[in-house]
Scaffold this motif. Sequence first.
Motif, PDB file in Angstrom:
ATOM      1  N   MET A   1       0.779  -1.218  -0.040  1.00 49.53           N
ATOM      2  CA  MET A   1       0.114  -0.116   0.213  1.00 49.53           C
ATOM      3  C   MET A   1       0.747   1.118  -0.005  1.00 49.53           C
ATOM      4  O   MET A   1       0.418   2.349  -0.733  1.00 49.53           O
ATOM      5  N   ARG A   2       1.960   1.192   0.633  1.00 47.41           N
ATOM      6  CA  ARG A   2       2.911   2.353   0.894  1.00 47.41           C
ATOM      7  C   ARG A   2       3.510   2.465  -0.486  1.00 47.41           C
ATOM      8  O   ARG A   2       3.677   3.751  -1.013  1.00 47.41           O
ATOM      9  N   HIS A   3       3.946   1.641  -1.189  1.00 50.61           N
ATOM     10  CA  HIS A   3       4.404   1.812  -2.520  1.00 50.61           C
ATOM     11  C   HIS A   3       3.603   2.280  -3.695  1.00 50.61           C
ATOM     12  O   HIS A   3       4.036   2.869  -4.722  1.00 50.61           O
ATOM     13  N   LYS A   4       2.309   2.057  -3.465  1.00 51.34           N
ATOM     14  CA  LYS A   4       1.321   2.500  -4.377  1.00 51.34           C
ATOM     15  C   LYS A   4       0.899   4.061  -4.343  1.00 51.34           C
ATOM     16  O   LYS A   4       0.231   4.569  -5.223  1.00 51.34           O
ATOM     17  N   LYS A   5       1.398   4.715  -3.371  1.00 48.99           N
ATOM     18  CA  LYS A   5       0.983   5.935  -3.219  1.00 48.99           C
ATOM     19  C   LYS A   5       1.997   6.914  -3.937  1.00 48.99           C
ATOM     20  O   LYS A   5       1.675   8.031  -4.464  1.00 48.99           O
ATOM     21  N   TYR A   6       3.326   6.398  -4.318  1.00 50.52           N
ATOM     22  CA  TYR A   6       4.381   7.182  -5.127  1.00 50.52           C
ATOM     23  C   TYR A   6       3.747   7.368  -6.519  1.00 50.52           C
ATOM     24  O   TYR A   6       3.885   8.626  -6.962  1.00 50.52           O
ATOM     25  N   PHE A   8       0.631   7.614  -7.377  1.00 47.65           N
ATOM     26  CA  PHE A   8      -0.538   8.397  -7.165  1.00 47.65           C
ATOM     27  C   PHE A   8      -0.001   9.931  -7.180  1.00 47.65           C
ATOM     28  O   PHE A   8      -0.306  10.800  -7.744  1.00 47.65           O
ATOM     29  N   ILE A   9       1.205  10.092  -6.327  1.00 45.65           N
ATOM     30  CA  ILE A   9       1.563  11.441  -5.932  1.00 45.65           C
ATOM     31  C   ILE A   9       2.220  12.048  -7.349  1.00 45.65           C
ATOM     32  O   ILE A   9       1.996  13.236  -7.835  1.00 45.65           O
TER      33      ILE A   9
END
Length: 310
Positions: A1-6, A8-9
């Motif tokens: 989940m943490r890696h998917k935010k990059y 997105f940003i």
Amino acid sequence: MRHKKYPFIVGFLIVPVALYVLLVIWPYVQTFGYSLTDWSGASQQMNFIGLRNYTSLFGDSVFVTALEHNLLLLIVLPLATILLALFFAFMLNVGGRGGTGGVKGVRGAGFYKVVFFFPQVLSVAILSVLFQGVYRTDQGGLLNGVLVKLGLEDPNKPLQWLADPNWGLWCVIGVLIWSGVGFYLVLFSAAMQAVPKDIYEAALLDGAGRGQTFFKITLPLLWETIQTAWVYLAIAAMDCFALVSTMTPGSYYGGGPDHHSEILATLLMRNFITYGKAGYACAMGVVIFFITLILSVISLRVTRREQIEF
């Protein structure tokens, strides 16, 4: 989940960052490139001449004079504007008579803020026309008319405000201060209103006077706002082309008489458009950019203090 935010940003930032680079950063890079050439601005033909434009700048007496005038503006404009805005903001917000309600502003403070802010709604063109009437060289001018009525001036020899080498630049500075105080008064007022009234009331109960509350409470708590104001006013001091070019005499973008009110921006425009020395003008633009950048960084570093929370 943490890696998917990059992703997105990045997806949100890539378009605005690309536009910023294209519309802001790239023109700066181009200007620096043109400053190394003898480009005339009227054709695509140009020759690389290295740093010759920069070495010519500091041998140009008019450029040195304009630089001195900008440095004067950098000292006088922020200092005078901030001091006046702080004084008026403090008097409007804390200068009322103390009573059972504690510390309060003067009566009609809201109306005074509107009056002080009014110059901000006027365009530079209107300011120029307005103050050309104030500085008229006959008795029809506001200043000369008042001085003649008070017997302080010979009606046959009225002061040539904007055409006087000793007064021209100071007249422009006066307009800049008059038009800027209202904005920073409102800015400082908003910051003061965020300070809990209990702090002022506690200080007054301990016997502190108005002056002590200003220097011991208001000034430290508004320091970050003052820093921001100083940077913006420094930028304004480096870029007051419109007012100088429309108010002061002289052929092609003002700056007269005899360069006594010349600033870097008016000299840059004259070289770029009138004289066809676009490469030389771009070198001036690069110098203005670095002076503004360096002074902004220095002012932020020198005036940096530990943040006060309340």
